[in-house]
Design an enzyme around this catalytic site. Sequence first.
Site, mmCIF file in Angstrom:
data_model
loop_
_atom_site.group_PDB
_atom_site.id
_atom_site.type_symbol
_atom_site.label_atom_id
_atom_site.label_comp_id
_atom_site.label_asym_id
_atom_site.label_seq_id
_atom_site.Cartn_x
_atom_site.Cartn_y
_atom_site.Cartn_z
ATOM 1 N N SER A 108 -37.427 5.094 30.184
ATOM 2 C CA SER A 108 -37.337 5.852 31.377
ATOM 3 C C SER A 108 -36.402 6.767 31.698
ATOM 4 O O SER A 108 -35.942 7.810 32.061
ATOM 5 C CB SER A 108 -36.408 5.134 31.900
ATOM 6 O OG SER A 108 -37.456 3.978 32.043
ATOM 7 N N GLU A 150 2.333 21.368 -18.535
ATOM 8 C CA GLU A 150 1.508 22.217 -19.074
ATOM 9 C C GLU A 150 1.180 23.344 -19.449
ATOM 10 O O GLU A 150 1.246 23.406 -21.103
ATOM 11 C CB GLU A 150 0.665 22.383 -17.998
ATOM 12 C CG GLU A 150 -0.441 21.015 -17.260
ATOM 13 C CD GLU A 150 -1.656 20.595 -18.093
ATOM 14 O OE1 GLU A 150 -1.515 21.249 -19.284
ATOM 15 O OE2 GLU A 150 -1.717 19.316 -18.169
#
Length: 661
Positions: free
Chosen positions: A345, A76
Amino acid sequence: MSRVIGYFLLAGFIILFFSAAGCATVDPEQAPDIAMPSKIVDINNKLITTVAPVNTIPVSLDEIAPAMQQAIVAIEDERFYQHRGLDFKGLLRAAYQNLRSRGIVQGGSTITQQLAKNLYLGPERTLGRKVKELFYTIKLERTYTKKEILNMYLNRIYFGQGAYGVEAAARIYFNKSAKDLTLGESAMLAGLPRAPSYYAPTTNPEGAKERQKLVLNRMRQLGMITEEAKKQALAEHIQPRTKPQVLQQAPYFVAEIIKYFTNKYTNGLEMLYANGLTIQTSLDLDMQKSAEEALEQGLNQINEEINGALVAVDPQNGYIKAMVGGRNWQKSQFNRVLARVQPGSAFKPFLYTAAVASGYTAASTIYCEPVTYQVAGAEPYAPRDHKIGYHYRPFTLKQALAISDNVVAVRLADMLGPDAIVRYARAMGIESPLRPFLSLALGTSEVTPLEMATAFGPLANQGIRCQPVYILKITDSAGRILEEQKPQLAKVIDEKVAYIVTDMLKAAVQPGGTAARIAWLFPRPAAGKTGTTEDYTNAWFVGYTPNLVAAVYVGYDDKQKKVGLTGGDIAAPIWGQFMQAALKDTEVTDFLAPPGVVQAEICTMDGLRATPLSGDTMSAYFIQGTEPKVPCLGDFGWTKPTDAGEGVRDWVENPAGRQPP
């Protein structure tokens, strides 16, 4: 001629430069406005995720492999360490080409220029924006060192697949941290920013390999690596992820953390996205992964449409250790851990806790037979047991809870009064609205899995309830503590009552209980209760050890569809698999009996004290002084009636009890 053009270009840039400086809205002499995403970590400080508009995980330069730093510079901006932000040779060349084309067609940007563009400028491609970029570039170079600039750049650059920054990219493509990248991997990643979608190794492995070769050749030309290192990197076998990693772990839990900030602070999202906070949570990532695996594997045994939830809480402090709100966050962000559904339950332990606290014992007996209750403004209510309807025999309370007898539960609720069940459920941690009907004993009011896990906590923790905790501590980027949450504890039931009910619930996970298969899935001391709604729409199991409570819910989001299985069939095995994995490295512990509790052997048919002549017996615990004194007569003390309506003895023990809280 070219020299004249160059002078004109230089003069033009000087004029534009100072014009841009005059209209600049940001002063890079101060710290640049770099959003610092917040980190959400688990109880062991393992990173869960970063909270940001994009996938990014900031790291310091020493947490990035040197090869990665060299590779990005080589491809770069090879003169990065020599120039002062601008590479004039490349800049003039690009400017000449852009003027000829009357537009921006070529870039000569340095790393500092690219950083300036990302930090301060928008995406427009104009000459004015380019000049502003130069202004900010020079300011950045004057303010920061090269290492600081490179660090900021590597944390912001886009690598594709939603990854901003090298740490996120390393995890997405190679499932590792940036500090562990090899030379070959570094070169491949360094080649991505120029065209991330094209060079992505997950979609274009040939293109990625060619780009990697270009980066390595450039590194060799610049003397960053040897020829041998280059050859080894090219020969390195790199296997990128074919499916990008989802960076956010525990998404349902993370969503609750974000919701907390948005509800408490007017600028909550801004705080999370930009202030660099560290949010230490109660979650245990290892337990979370075990919970996700257990739920997914259990649900896969049915079909792809069924859903569910699992939440685990430490009963000693209320810390939420695992939260799975559904099987697929991408398909549905609905958190079923916080959704109200009927527990069936699984709600019965609150009834039995109220009973024991009111003077009933594990040996109190109630007869299972047809019974009808008149309900004002509604049809008469006649509870029935699962499949068979009625047992036509007495049960001790411990037996009735273990096999989940509905008739006994409703008759007990009638003796206590539904309001007593509501009071105990509230005291123990249920906050959802509860309808005070007899059917409440069978779980007909909707509650959330998190409430159930919280409310079972006092049974595991000597009667002490702990408020559920998500967040332990919040610190800012400087390490200052902004918030710190401590466990909120309250004594809600007597520790003797908690232990007796726990012993009764132990029977449910042992042979003969509704969740008997847990005994081999999770061979540790445990207690729990299954839950199945009457129409098989919901299946539950809520269980606990002394140090962990977990609630499992299974059901369809479309309530017209039925699970078709009981809580013991589907929810209990999920719970057992999770608990076995979650506690595999912890010491095996049992519930400790508090002072004032005694053990006795009783006959199952009448709840009286067992003798050598007794047939079917069981062990039970009692508050000292309430244990049975009268011996039973073995199998000769009870005869099954020949007809449901005749010869029925009154097996109900209904002592004057203590008042519920």
